[in-house]
Scaffold this motif. Structure first.
Motif, short mmCIF file in Angstrom:
data_model
loop_
_atom_site.label_atom_id
_atom_site.label_comp_id
_atom_site.label_asym_id
_atom_site.label_seq_id
_atom_site.Cartn_x
_atom_site.Cartn_y
_atom_site.Cartn_z
N GLU A 14 15.39 -3.25 2.75
CA GLU A 14 14.79 -4.16 1.77
C GLU A 14 15.71 -5.34 1.45
OE1 GLU A 14 13.28 -2.40 -1.81
OE2 GLU A 14 11.74 -1.26 -0.74
N SER A 77 7.13 -8.51 -3.83
CA SER A 77 6.80 -7.15 -4.24
C SER A 77 5.63 -6.60 -3.41
CB SER A 77 6.49 -7.14 -5.73
OG SER A 77 6.12 -5.87 -6.15
N LYS A 80 6.53 -5.74 0.13
CA LYS A 80 7.24 -4.47 0.31
C LYS A 80 6.29 -3.31 0.56
CE LYS A 80 11.36 -5.66 -2.30
NZ LYS A 80 11.96 -5.60 -3.64
N MET A 81 5.00 -3.50 0.21
CA MET A 81 4.04 -2.42 0.48
C MET A 81 3.80 -2.25 1.98
SD MET A 81 1.16 -1.94 -2.34
CE MET A 81 0.34 -3.52 -2.36
N TYR A 82 3.97 -3.32 2.76
CA TYR A 82 3.68 -3.17 4.20
C TYR A 82 4.74 -3.82 5.09
CZ TYR A 82 1.96 -7.98 4.24
OH TYR A 82 1.88 -9.34 4.16
N ARG A 83 5.70 -4.47 4.50
CA ARG A 83 6.79 -5.06 5.26
C ARG A 83 8.09 -4.32 4.92
NH1 ARG A 83 4.63 -9.14 7.66
NH2 ARG A 83 6.56 -9.37 8.80
N PRO A 84 9.12 -4.39 5.72
CA PRO A 84 9.18 -5.15 6.96
C PRO A 84 8.27 -4.52 8.00
CG PRO A 84 11.04 -3.68 6.83
CD PRO A 84 10.34 -3.59 5.51
N ASN A 111 -0.99 -2.52 8.75
CA ASN A 111 -1.49 -2.64 7.38
C ASN A 111 -3.00 -2.66 7.47
OD1 ASN A 111 -2.68 -5.49 7.02
ND2 ASN A 111 -0.73 -5.90 8.03
N THR A 112 -3.68 -2.45 6.37
CA THR A 112 -5.12 -2.23 6.42
C THR A 112 -5.91 -3.45 6.88
OG1 THR A 112 -5.18 -0.32 4.97
CG2 THR A 112 -7.12 -1.73 4.91
N MET A 151 -8.14 -7.98 0.35
CA MET A 151 -7.08 -7.11 -0.19
C MET A 151 -6.23 -7.86 -1.20
SD MET A 151 -5.83 -5.23 3.33
CE MET A 151 -4.55 -4.25 2.52
N SER A 154 -8.21 -8.58 -4.40
CA SER A 154 -8.35 -7.34 -5.16
C SER A 154 -7.06 -7.07 -5.94
CB SER A 154 -8.66 -6.19 -4.19
OG SER A 154 -8.47 -4.95 -4.79
N TYR A 155 -5.93 -7.31 -5.30
CA TYR A 155 -4.64 -7.05 -5.93
C TYR A 155 -4.44 -7.91 -7.17
CZ TYR A 155 0.47 -6.30 -6.11
OH TYR A 155 1.74 -5.96 -6.48
N TYR B 8 10.59 0.93 -1.51
CA TYR B 8 9.16 1.21 -1.41
C TYR B 8 8.89 2.19 -0.27
CZ TYR B 8 7.21 -2.38 -4.56
OH TYR B 8 6.83 -3.11 -5.64
N LYS B 9 9.57 1.97 0.82
CA LYS B 9 9.33 2.83 1.97
C LYS B 9 10.67 3.31 2.51
CE LYS B 9 6.93 -0.35 3.99
NZ LYS B 9 6.30 -1.05 5.09
N ARG B 380 -7.20 -0.11 -2.91
CA ARG B 380 -7.00 -1.37 -3.63
C ARG B 380 -5.60 -1.48 -4.21
NH1 ARG B 380 -12.65 -2.91 -6.72
NH2 ARG B 380 -13.97 -2.68 -4.89
N GLU B 382 -2.69 0.52 -3.33
CA GLU B 382 -1.57 0.72 -2.41
C GLU B 382 -1.76 0.00 -1.07
OE1 GLU B 382 1.50 2.54 -2.46
OE2 GLU B 382 1.27 2.38 -4.62
N GLY B 383 -2.94 -0.62 -0.89
CA GLY B 383 -3.12 -1.44 0.30
C GLY B 383 -3.36 -0.67 1.59
N ILE B 384 -3.63 0.62 1.50
CA ILE B 384 -3.91 1.41 2.70
C ILE B 384 -5.28 2.05 2.54
CG2 ILE B 384 -3.26 3.43 4.09
CD1 ILE B 384 -0.35 2.95 3.19
N LEU B 385 -6.15 1.85 3.53
CA LEU B 385 -7.48 2.45 3.51
C LEU B 385 -7.36 3.88 4.05
CD1 LEU B 385 -10.56 1.41 3.15
CD2 LEU B 385 -10.58 1.60 5.63
N TYR B 422 -10.20 3.79 9.25
CA TYR B 422 -10.85 2.69 9.95
C TYR B 422 -12.11 3.11 10.71
CZ TYR B 422 -6.23 0.69 9.14
OH TYR B 422 -5.06 0.28 8.57
#
Lengths: 457, 457
Positions: A14, A77, A80-84, A111-112, A151, A154-155, B8-9, B380, B382-385, B422
């Motif tokens: 991070e 922020s 960070k949910m889907y990166r790096p 990512n979705t 997405m 929605s956030y 986060y991850k 919505r 956490e961004g993951i379906l 998906y």
């Protein structure tokens, strides 16, 4: 560092993530041509753009001198949910090809939204929210951008209206449902919801739509609804700015292991992925600090770079947008129904167009079936089912790696794997059944549309 | 370590990845009951299992004393293509819920099979290849297991025949195409390709199929084709062994940051994910080194743990497989058409059944619509379906986090996010349109099937 074994996947920590986007134009001595007012042919001012675009995004769009824009905390922020995203060393692909080349790909599909589009969607939604807007409108081709924007909206609690190119809407019914999961409304384009849509339908009944046409509808919807602005997922300078996060992460990951890329390859529709991926590397090249080869890959059915004209053109079919100088096939060119919905745009980023025109990057076009051959090969060897768009880059990366096999050169090849193909199974099915078309526009067709370009001095 | 900000991850480094699978049964003082020969009711020997299963997998299946099995280099190499999977700290979900609980989820969906199933598929394909087989047969419900096995077989050059539960085959036409991309053949079950399929079709015309029925067909196909064996994606001890990689990575990631879980939650169909996730934690509990609460979550429409019987039963509808002692609804129970295809099995892992019967873990059942509410909420935030299966665990994790909000307890909740949704957009669409059923079997129905269980002393 070179003795260190390079992992299959490089994930930055991070604390190593980029904190600012890089604005490639700042390092271009010769700048991209400005957007023009379609009526006066004078450069568009921020005031003129304000009814269509968000204020901060206009500032980013017009600024070609500031090299870095800090990424706001809220966006970092979300990132960070889907990166790096991982930079993957394609050990399996290298071995299977028997090439001395070292191959890396930056995988943006985890990512979705299924692609890199989320990088700019969240930025644009953030600035719309910050401006106090109610919602945004947009178009989507393959559906990744629409999903990404849904997405992001929605956030931040924004309304999101998506015009989806009709042929993609029909090929990918489940994309609509994903957007709906995120609360967006989705309309197949052209539609009867806008004046421009009605006009296009009247002129071309039964049309399968185009990105240029969906853009016109989304823009009209934005300017006729108070509290709304239009946002775009590619082509624009601001999008390349946001997408520079791809290249910045890629470069940081390579630097961490002391790896120097020789060749950087990306698919190019409007240029968002390619522009983002190459940005920091191209910056080094422009500043004379390092040299790289860059290759844009486009479908032979929609060959803006390789067979288009470098000229001012409308960004949309309805001619309601500003004029941009770019490689273009003409704003009313509609490609044959190929299955890379993200690569069906008639034009190209004006920044990338300028770089290409200046000889700083190359472009090739590839046929659809050879793209799907590469896609299936890659899926089996690397375990990731690629989006048809991304497979354009895979095709050329494989070709270049095989060239290295012939010459014995140990080049380092980096390509952008922009997304996954989970919503493209209709295309894969056509490929499996031998029903896929390799139609390529004739010179006469292209000349017809080129002759209709606006005349600008 | 506790002062360190948790990312986060959490991605483990390659050198931190597990090198051996953990065999939970080795630490169970009271062992799961053995598989029985359906004719003699005597424990199945390795020789008796050999016509159906691969040799090395039989060894793993029957060994309840060896605590660790080294992961072969070829499998570890494949794992590196998509592992480690991230352990995600659900900061956004925590904030949105306003809970003092700390929530983590182990996300297994970032690979083309879309779930954790690949962890065992590659192991089973490896041992089949090592034994010199031509190919394998299997069944698939939701399609994740079939896809995973197709990928694994493609990697090792094995033929792969998949029987797909008919209702899933119809709900998810694109799943078939993904498997085809990896060279597998896919047949909707029940089919006329097998004797058992023909028999089931004659008895239940118009049936939408079940996992138990597809298993029967796949087993018959394997034993009647030289060079083929049958492989199974859940229920079996060997599968829990391979899936222990999920729990081992989860524990390593938590340990790295000095985090101690209080509560571990997983969805349970046959038990592959739940068993894998909890393995090393349950091992600590069995050895008296630490305590945890474990919760299995199942659909109210197929409630093996919560409303089933702990008894010997057939693993398949056609009764061609060995008998297993497990929580079961009866091998001819066919659940109503719910949308979590991976949770429609009538029985349950015998290892998990034993642990549950011994009071070492809990189970709850949840209704379909409340599962999809949680799925959409999670997507919505956490961004993951999520896959519908995974959303069962999400539902209970959210409920537990809200309970912490009431009590003010700062528990650490870990759940398994097994996959992505998906290919489940038909289900999401039904949910959006308010057309989703919450049918729950009556006591009379369950008693009817329970009365038909085989009588074993």
């Amino acid at each position: 560092m070179s003795a260190q074994k390079i992992p299959y996947k490089i994930y930055l920590d991070e604390k190593e993530l980029p904190t600012a986007w890089y604005n490639l134009r700042a390092d271009m001595k010769s700048k991209p041509a400005p957007l023009l007012n379609p009526a006066t042919h004078a450069p568009m001012s921020a005031e003129e753009l304000a009814p269509v675009f968000c204020e901060e995004l206009i500032r980013q769009e017009l600024d070609d001198t500031t090299p870095y824009f800090e990424i706001p905390e809220e966006i970092r922020s979300f990132y960070k949910m889907y990166r790096p995203s991982p930079l993957v060393r394609a050990y399996c692909l290298e071995e299977k090809l028997g090439t001395p080349a070292e191959i890396y790909y930056k995988f943006e599909g985890n990512n979705t939204s299924g692609s890199h589009k989320l990088n700019s969607a969240i930025a644009q939604a953030y600035y719309a929210k910050k401006q106090g807007l109610t919602g945004v409108t947009t178009e989507t081709g393959a559906g990744q951008w629409g999903t990404a924007l849904s997405m992001a909206c929605s956030y931040f609690g924004l309304d999101c209206k998506v015009f989806m190119v009709k042929c993609s809407y029909e090929q990918k019914p489940f994309r609509r449902e994903v957007m709906r999961t995120y609360g967006a409304s989705v309309t197949p384009s052209p539609s009867t919801e806008t004046e421009v849509g009605k006009k296009i339908l009247a002129e071309h009944p039964g049309t399968s739509g185009s990105l240029g046409c969906a853009i016109s509808e989304a823009v009209e919807k934005a300017v006729t609804n108070p509290g709304y602005r239009y946002v775009l997922g590619s082509v624009l300078n601001q999008v390349l700015l946001h997408q520079s996060v791809i290249g910045l992460e890629t470069k940081a990951a390579l630097d961490k292991y002391g790896v120097k890329a020789d060749l950087i390859i990306g698919c190019a529709g409007g240029g968002s992925n390619l522009g983002g991926l190459i940005s920091p590397f191209m910056g080094e090249k422009l500043r004379g600090e390092a040299d790289y080869r860059f290759i844009a890959v486009e479908p032979a059915s929609c060959p803006s770079f390789t067979r288009g004209v470098y000229a001012y053109d409308y960004c949309d079919t309805g001619m309601v947008c500003p004029l941009a100088k770019m490689y273009t096939l003409g704003s009313d060119f509609i490609p044959s129904a190929n299955h890379a919905g993200g690569l069906r745009y008639h034009g190209m980023s004006s920044t990338l167009s300028k770089l290409y025109d200046d000889g700083l990057m190359e472009a090739v076009s590839v046929r659809q079936t050879e793209v799907f051959e590469a896609a299936e090969y890659f899926a089996r060897v690397e375990g990731i089912l690629p989006a048809p768009e991304s497979a354009h880059a895979i095709r050329v990366a494989i070709d270049e790696a095989l060239r290295c096999k012939e010459t014995g050169e140990k080049k380092t090849i980096v390509f952008g794997l922009t997304g996954t193909g989970y919503f493209d199974m209709v295309a894969y099915e056509k490929f499996h059944n031998g029903e896929m078309s390799d139609y390529i526009p004739t010179d006469e067709e292209l000349a017809h549309y080129a002759a209709r370009l606006p005349k600008i001095d």
